[in-house]
Scaffold this motif. Sequence first.
Motif, PDB file in Angstrom:
ATOM      1  N   ARG A  46      26.455  70.128-131.402  1.00  0.00           N
ATOM      2  CA  ARG A  46      25.882  69.007-130.657  1.00  0.00           C
ATOM      3  C   ARG A  46      26.990  68.200-130.001  1.00  0.00           C
ATOM      4  O   ARG A  46      28.080  68.068-130.523  1.00  0.00           O
ATOM      5  N   VAL A  47      26.662  67.669-128.827  1.00  0.00           N
ATOM      6  CA  VAL A  47      27.613  66.863-128.062  1.00  0.00           C
ATOM      7  C   VAL A  47      27.108  65.423-128.014  1.00  0.00           C
ATOM      8  O   VAL A  47      25.914  65.189-127.830  1.00  0.00           O
ATOM      9  N   ASP A  48      28.001  64.486-128.176  1.00  0.00           N
ATOM     10  CA  ASP A  48      27.660  63.072-128.003  1.00  0.00           C
ATOM     11  C   ASP A  48      27.606  62.806-126.500  1.00  0.00           C
ATOM     12  O   ASP A  48      28.645  62.709-125.839  1.00  0.00           O
ATOM     13  N   ILE A  49      26.401  62.742-125.935  1.00  0.00           N
ATOM     14  CA  ILE A  49      26.284  62.626-124.474  1.00  0.00           C
ATOM     15  C   ILE A  49      26.910  61.341-123.945  1.00  0.00           C
ATOM     16  O   ILE A  49      27.418  61.327-122.830  1.00  0.00           O
ATOM     17  N   TRP A  50      26.920  60.284-124.742  1.00  0.00           N
ATOM     18  CA  TRP A  50      27.503  59.021-124.261  1.00  0.00           C
ATOM     19  C   TRP A  50      29.023  59.117-124.183  1.00  0.00           C
ATOM     20  O   TRP A  50      29.641  58.437-123.366  1.00  0.00           O
ATOM     21  N   ALA A  51      29.624  59.967-124.969  1.00  0.00           N
ATOM     22  CA  ALA A  51      31.063  60.207-124.868  1.00  0.00           C
ATOM     23  C   ALA A  51      31.359  61.251-123.793  1.00  0.00           C
ATOM     24  O   ALA A  51      32.404  61.217-123.152  1.00  0.00           O
ATOM     25  N   GLU A  52      30.430  62.185-123.602  1.00  0.00           N
ATOM     26  CA  GLU A  52      30.637  63.263-122.629  1.00  0.00           C
ATOM     27  C   GLU A  52      30.586  62.748-121.191  1.00  0.00           C
ATOM     28  O   GLU A  52      31.336  63.224-120.337  1.00  0.00           O
ATOM     29  N   LEU A  53      29.726  61.800-120.892  1.00  0.00           N
ATOM     30  CA  LEU A  53      29.610  61.292-119.520  1.00  0.00           C
ATOM     31  C   LEU A  53      30.931  60.734-118.988  1.00  0.00           C
ATOM     32  O   LEU A  53      31.382  61.148-117.914  1.00  0.00           O
ATOM     33  N   PRO A  54      31.594  59.815-119.693  1.00  0.00           N
ATOM     34  CA  PRO A  54      32.882  59.338-119.163  1.00  0.00           C
ATOM     35  C   PRO A  54      33.956  60.421-119.147  1.00  0.00           C
ATOM     36  O   PRO A  54      34.829  60.424-118.282  1.00  0.00           O
ATOM     37  N   ARG A  55      33.891  61.382-120.097  1.00  0.00           N
ATOM     38  CA  ARG A  55      34.866  62.468-120.089  1.00  0.00           C
ATOM     39  C   ARG A  55      34.730  63.291-118.816  1.00  0.00           C
ATOM     40  O   ARG A  55      35.722  63.646-118.175  1.00  0.00           O
ATOM     41  N   LEU A  56      33.497  63.583-118.422  1.00  0.00           N
ATOM     42  CA  LEU A  56      33.256  64.356-117.201  1.00  0.00           C
ATOM     43  C   LEU A  56      33.756  63.609-115.969  1.00  0.00           C
ATOM     44  O   LEU A  56      34.407  64.197-115.099  1.00  0.00           O
ATOM     45  N   ALA A  57      33.435  62.331-115.889  1.00  0.00           N
ATOM     46  CA  ALA A  57      33.894  61.531-114.753  1.00  0.00           C
ATOM     47  C   ALA A  57      35.421  61.502-114.695  1.00  0.00           C
ATOM     48  O   ALA A  57      36.020  61.629-113.622  1.00  0.00           O
ATOM     49  N   GLN A  58      36.061  61.353-115.856  1.00  0.00           N
ATOM     50  CA  GLN A  58      37.529  61.332-115.893  1.00  0.00           C
ATOM     51  C   GLN A  58      38.121  62.686-115.523  1.00  0.00           C
ATOM     52  O   GLN A  58      39.136  62.765-114.833  1.00  0.00           O
ATOM     53  N   ALA A  59      37.491  63.770-115.943  1.00  0.00           N
ATOM     54  CA  ALA A  59      37.978  65.106-115.591  1.00  0.00           C
ATOM     55  C   ALA A  59      37.954  65.300-114.083  1.00  0.00           C
ATOM     56  O   ALA A  59      38.914  65.821-113.495  1.00  0.00           O
ATOM     57  N   VAL A  67      27.444  63.817-112.577  1.00  0.00           N
ATOM     58  CA  VAL A  67      27.820  64.403-113.858  1.00  0.00           C
ATOM     59  C   VAL A  67      26.541  64.709-114.632  1.00  0.00           C
ATOM     60  O   VAL A  67      25.577  63.952-114.576  1.00  0.00           O
ATOM     61  N   PHE A  68      26.539  65.856-115.312  1.00  0.00           N
ATOM     62  CA  PHE A  68      25.371  66.323-116.054  1.00  0.00           C
ATOM     63  C   PHE A  68      25.784  66.709-117.464  1.00  0.00           C
ATOM     64  O   PHE A  68      26.794  67.381-117.647  1.00  0.00           O
ATOM     65  N   THR A  69      24.987  66.301-118.417  1.00  0.00           N
ATOM     66  CA  THR A  69      25.236  66.725-119.785  1.00  0.00           C
ATOM     67  C   THR A  69      23.948  66.652-120.592  1.00  0.00           C
ATOM     68  O   THR A  69      23.006  65.965-120.219  1.00  0.00           O
ATOM     69  N   THR A  70      23.920  67.419-121.641  1.00  0.00           N
ATOM     70  CA  THR A  70      22.872  67.350-122.652  1.00  0.00           C
ATOM     71  C   THR A  70      23.586  67.292-123.991  1.00  0.00           C
ATOM     72  O   THR A  70      24.819  67.407-124.044  1.00  0.00           O
ATOM     73  N   ASP A  71      22.830  67.191-125.047  1.00  0.00           N
ATOM     74  CA  ASP A  71      23.482  67.175-126.356  1.00  0.00           C
ATOM     75  C   ASP A  71      23.725  68.577-126.894  1.00  0.00           C
ATOM     76  O   ASP A  71      24.133  68.754-128.025  1.00  0.00           O
ATOM     77  N   LEU A  72      23.495  69.595-126.060  1.00  0.00           N
ATOM     78  CA  LEU A  72      23.618  70.976-126.519  1.00  0.00           C
ATOM     79  C   LEU A  72      24.948  71.646-126.183  1.00  0.00           C
ATOM     80  O   LEU A  72      25.167  72.786-126.564  1.00  0.00           O
TER      81      LEU A  72
END
Length: 139
Positions: free
Chosen positions: A11-24, A42-47
Amino acid sequence: MTATLDTRPARVDIWAELPRLAQAARDHVERHPELWVASIDVFTTDLGPGSVEIYVCGDLPLSCLRLLAWWDTLAGTSVCLEMEDNPQQPKAMLFGRLQDGTQASVVAPLAAEHVTGVDRTRIGGWVLDWLRAHAVETA
């Protein structure tokens, strides 16, 4: 006793993944200042890990040049000229990975007159040649 192997992705913490994607995406563009961006989604799910979608725009030659610039900076690239999804809005798309491994797609919306004579969705080398041929017009 039988053991069961859990093959579900972590599982992915989507709230942490969103800023990571933007920063990448930001880091990639900062490493390659020749790249042009109209917008980023940016797109993410918890999967699993998310992805970024970058849009470029401009007249046909400029859009092609901008896509080719992105092509040179992505790893594991592929390319598509999409026709069937919505015939009134064809688009050229690149798929690959940013330098940190984040999955990315780069999209250039096209006008119907840009793809006159192209009767179906195309992929691969044909599209790359098409982008190069149309980018030359502004050189």
